[in-house]
Motif scaffolding. Sequence first.
Motif, mmCIF file in Angstrom:
data_model
loop_
_atom_site.group_PDB
_atom_site.id
_atom_site.type_symbol
_atom_site.label_atom_id
_atom_site.label_comp_id
_atom_site.label_asym_id
_atom_site.label_seq_id
_atom_site.Cartn_x
_atom_site.Cartn_y
_atom_site.Cartn_z
ATOM 1 N N SER A 1 -4.212 -41.522 7.542
ATOM 2 C CA SER A 1 -2.989 -41.896 6.827
ATOM 3 C C SER A 1 -2.894 -41.207 5.466
ATOM 4 O O SER A 1 -1.805 -40.882 5.005
ATOM 5 C CB SER A 1 -2.931 -43.415 6.636
ATOM 6 N N VAL A 2 -4.047 -41.021 4.834
ATOM 7 C CA VAL A 2 -4.080 -40.409 3.505
ATOM 8 C C VAL A 2 -5.120 -39.289 3.509
ATOM 9 O O VAL A 2 -6.249 -39.491 3.970
ATOM 10 C CB VAL A 2 -4.444 -41.438 2.422
ATOM 11 N N VAL B 1 -3.084 -37.169 -1.469
ATOM 12 C CA VAL B 1 -3.420 -37.534 -2.842
ATOM 13 C C VAL B 1 -4.091 -36.322 -3.476
ATOM 14 O O VAL B 1 -5.119 -35.850 -2.981
ATOM 15 C CB VAL B 1 -4.363 -38.753 -2.887
ATOM 16 N N ASP C 1 4.403 -37.475 -0.395
ATOM 17 C CA ASP C 1 4.857 -37.900 0.929
ATOM 18 C C ASP C 1 4.966 -36.643 1.790
ATOM 19 O O ASP C 1 5.810 -35.782 1.537
ATOM 20 C CB ASP C 1 6.215 -38.600 0.821
ATOM 21 N N PHE D 1 0.426 -39.278 3.781
ATOM 22 C CA PHE D 1 0.394 -39.011 2.345
ATOM 23 C C PHE D 1 -0.773 -38.104 1.974
ATOM 24 O O PHE D 1 -1.826 -38.133 2.622
ATOM 25 C CB PHE D 1 0.256 -40.316 1.547
ATOM 26 N N ALA E 1 -1.725 -36.623 8.228
ATOM 27 C CA ALA E 1 -1.632 -37.736 7.287
ATOM 28 C C ALA E 1 -0.209 -37.899 6.761
ATOM 29 O O ALA E 1 0.515 -36.922 6.557
ATOM 30 C CB ALA E 1 -2.583 -37.515 6.113
ATOM 31 N N ALA F 1 -8.453 -42.782 5.730
ATOM 32 C CA ALA F 1 -8.403 -41.747 4.697
ATOM 33 C C ALA F 1 -9.456 -40.676 4.943
ATOM 34 O O ALA F 1 -10.537 -40.948 5.466
ATOM 35 C CB ALA F 1 -8.604 -42.369 3.317
ATOM 36 N N LEU G 1 0.691 -38.424 -5.743
ATOM 37 C CA LEU G 1 0.861 -38.918 -4.379
ATOM 38 C C LEU G 1 2.043 -38.200 -3.738
ATOM 39 O O LEU G 1 3.179 -38.333 -4.195
ATOM 40 C CB LEU G 1 1.102 -40.432 -4.392
ATOM 41 N N VAL H 1 -0.093 -47.229 -1.707
ATOM 42 C CA VAL H 1 -0.171 -46.627 -0.374
ATOM 43 C C VAL H 1 -0.013 -47.697 0.707
ATOM 44 O O VAL H 1 0.723 -47.504 1.690
ATOM 45 C CB VAL H 1 -1.508 -45.871 -0.206
#
Length: 419
Positions: free
Chosen positions: A328-329, A380, A396, A378, A376, A355, A394, A414
Amino acid sequence: MSTFKAPKGTYDLIPPVSVKYLAVREAISAPLRNSGYGYIETPGFEDVGLFARGVGESTDIVSKEMYAFETKGGDQLALRPEGTASVLRAALEASLHKQGNLPVKLWYSGSYYRYERPQKGRYRHFSQVGAEAIGAEDPALDAELIILADQAYRSLGLRDFRILLNSLGDKECRPVYREALQSFLRGLDLDEETVRRAEINPLRVLDDKRADVQKQLVGAPVLRDYLCDACKAYHEEVRALITAAGVAFEDDEKLVRGLDYYTRTTFEFVHDGLGSQSAVGGGGRYDGLSEMIGGPALPSVGWALGVDRTVLALEAEGVELDIPAATSVFAVALGEAKPAVFGLVTRLRKAGIAADMSYGGKGLKGAMKDANRSGARFAVVAGDRDLADGVVQLKDMESGEQAAVPVAELVDTVAARLA
């Protein structure tokens, strides 16, 4: 490049395909876990005699396909070619049938091995999810298992499969049918191997897929006409319960499973989009198996569904499983920010957010390529200056929008956006 390859007739499950197999196993087991079935796991190899006595010495599985070997200690073992005999052996050894209400409901998932001619949908190493209800003779159990398998397949989005249903009778009525069938088969022009099979287990000749054999079987005695009153009543109740649940099935008077232990209810799940290897799973009742392997009388029923063939069936129907992204991240550390970013990734994971991060000291461009490939939602990104200001960037990955977020608020921000 490695000089070693996977053995003939086997395969490696690797990403991204492996995620489909995990999803199929989860979907098949979910209805079982919701219906009182507990998980069991048995060894990958067992005493040869377990399969010879349980599955049947005359079956192709035991006589031709089983991987058997002798250990350094002189034990005769075999890689398991199927799951039911192993599960029942384990249940008997642990005396599960003595520990509470019957039936003992168990489900399992694992790899099985048969020495077969490799082709699409038929491998020497394959994966199954199975279920067994041990210790009760009840048409509702037979119907329950069929309905749960149907529920599992439909939850995956499969529609073009059929359920074939038959009754093989029991020790009271099947011997009469066996004699009538053998008399019929003795009048046919069959090869030596098939003649031998007809004398040992004539029902298995009905399962012969060769066109020349099937042509000669026209007019063969039908087991349905020989069922005793008790087997007829039992089978009709199974049919009625399945029908009441809204599950469609087809009566198939020639359906014979390839294992000797089946009695009464037998069924198969077939998918017409798979060619010759159309069976995606099957099972039935095996009321005498416990006694065959030295246990007490424990009437039981179960099935096994092929994970490999289920995946092929999904592909044949063009079904795309709704599988969430593994990540996801994705975090990217610039300059000397890696220790701090690593700490943020750890915090995200502890909060239940999938993550990952860039490794190997890549620059921004290379690291963002990794972020794109990860799928992912997002990214970072943080450098020394960002961290000095107490923020991270961050981004998108869908919209391309990017904003500074305080480090202390990253996890909550998040989580809220993924919700």
